[in-house]
Design a protein around this motif. Structure first.
Motif, mmCIF file in Angstrom:
data_model
loop_
_atom_site.group_PDB
_atom_site.id
_atom_site.type_symbol
_atom_site.label_atom_id
_atom_site.label_comp_id
_atom_site.label_asym_id
_atom_site.label_seq_id
_atom_site.Cartn_x
_atom_site.Cartn_y
_atom_site.Cartn_z
ATOM 1 N N TYR A 205 -4.909 -3.047 10.100
ATOM 2 C CA TYR A 205 -5.194 -2.700 8.763
ATOM 3 C C TYR A 205 -6.563 -2.919 8.450
ATOM 4 O O TYR A 205 -7.104 -2.433 7.367
ATOM 5 C CB TYR A 205 -4.118 -3.499 7.776
ATOM 6 N N SER A 206 -7.509 -3.753 9.086
ATOM 7 C CA SER A 206 -8.709 -3.866 8.876
ATOM 8 C C SER A 206 -9.538 -2.579 9.366
ATOM 9 O O SER A 206 -10.274 -2.082 8.781
ATOM 10 C CB SER A 206 -9.112 -4.879 9.789
ATOM 11 N N TYR B 1 -8.813 -0.202 6.484
ATOM 12 C CA TYR B 1 -9.834 -0.556 5.346
ATOM 13 C C TYR B 1 -11.155 -0.147 5.723
ATOM 14 O O TYR B 1 -11.992 0.448 5.050
ATOM 15 C CB TYR B 1 -9.863 -2.082 4.966
ATOM 16 N N CYS C 171 -9.043 -7.010 4.462
ATOM 17 C CA CYS C 171 -7.755 -7.334 4.809
ATOM 18 C C CYS C 171 -7.573 -8.722 4.725
ATOM 19 O O CYS C 171 -6.396 -9.031 4.740
ATOM 20 C CB CYS C 171 -7.600 -6.980 6.576
ATOM 21 N N SER D 142 -1.700 -6.267 14.016
ATOM 22 C CA SER D 142 -1.518 -5.697 12.783
ATOM 23 C C SER D 142 -2.642 -6.216 12.022
ATOM 24 O O SER D 142 -3.073 -5.144 11.154
ATOM 25 C CB SER D 142 -0.059 -6.424 11.899
ATOM 26 N N GLY E 116 -2.180 -6.439 4.436
ATOM 27 C CA GLY E 116 -1.815 -5.155 5.060
ATOM 28 C C GLY E 116 -1.340 -4.436 3.594
ATOM 29 O O GLY E 116 -1.401 -4.851 2.609
ATOM 30 N N PHE E 117 -0.805 -3.119 3.846
ATOM 31 C CA PHE E 117 -0.420 -2.206 2.617
ATOM 32 C C PHE E 117 1.215 -2.610 2.493
ATOM 33 O O PHE E 117 1.831 -2.836 3.180
ATOM 34 C CB PHE E 117 -0.562 -0.970 3.223
#
Length: 169
Positions: A93-94, A97, A163, A89, A168-169
């Motif tokens: 997410y990295s 970004y 991140c 995860s 994360g979002f």
């Protein structure tokens, strides 16, 4: 522990990528091994799978752009090392970004090289006439000498740090 190793690795990679446009194997490959062995010894086989999945996700996110010639192998290995160290995860997410930051950097470089007005005119032309590729904004008339490139490791480092800070979002 993994956060400290990540920050050290990212700073080394940022330095080498800006200085020589290379992300060194001597940094990324040991990082992958550190991630795999750390999680194996702390969490057993489940930890090894956690790190291994992160490695594979990180690798798979950038392998296609690499195969198409859009980035170097060091960028791919850096993303794989981030995945091995931080898991699936985090590396995903990295990557998001990274893509956003890389897009902003590319847009700023396009505007800087071609000028703001020319960039807007070119974008308008591409949108109005439904051109299938916006690549002419980057490579006008197919001229490779006027292409814009930047060390994508910068975007990867900034994406991973973002991140790390915001999650994360």
């Amino acid at each position: 522990m993994e956060n400290i190793v990540l920050i050290i690795v990212l700073l080394f990679c940022l330095y080498t990528d800006v200085k020589s446009r290379r992300i060194l194997n001597i940094i990324t490959l040991p990082t992958i091994l550190i991630g795999l062995t750390y999680y194996f010894f702390t969490q057993g086989f489940e930890g090894f799978l956690y790190s291994g999945k992160g490695l594979l996700v990180g690798l798979s996110l950038l392998i296609i752009p690499y195969l198409l010639g859009g980035m170097g192998a060091g960028d791919v290995k850096l993303m794989a090392a981030i995945g091995a160290l931080m898991g699936t995860s985090f590396v995903f997410y990295s990557f998001i970004y990274t893509a956003l930051i890389g897009g902003v950097i590319a847009l700023l470089l396009i505007i800087k090289q071609r000028g703001f007005i020319n960039s807007i005119k070119s974008l308008f032309f591409n949108v109005v006439f439904f051109r299938s590729s916006l690549g002419s904004m980057i490579l006008p008339n197919g001229d490779k000498k006027s292409s814009i490139s930047f060390p994508y490791g910068v975007a990867i480092v900034l994406g991973a740090l973002s991140c790390l800070v915001w999650g994360g979002f």
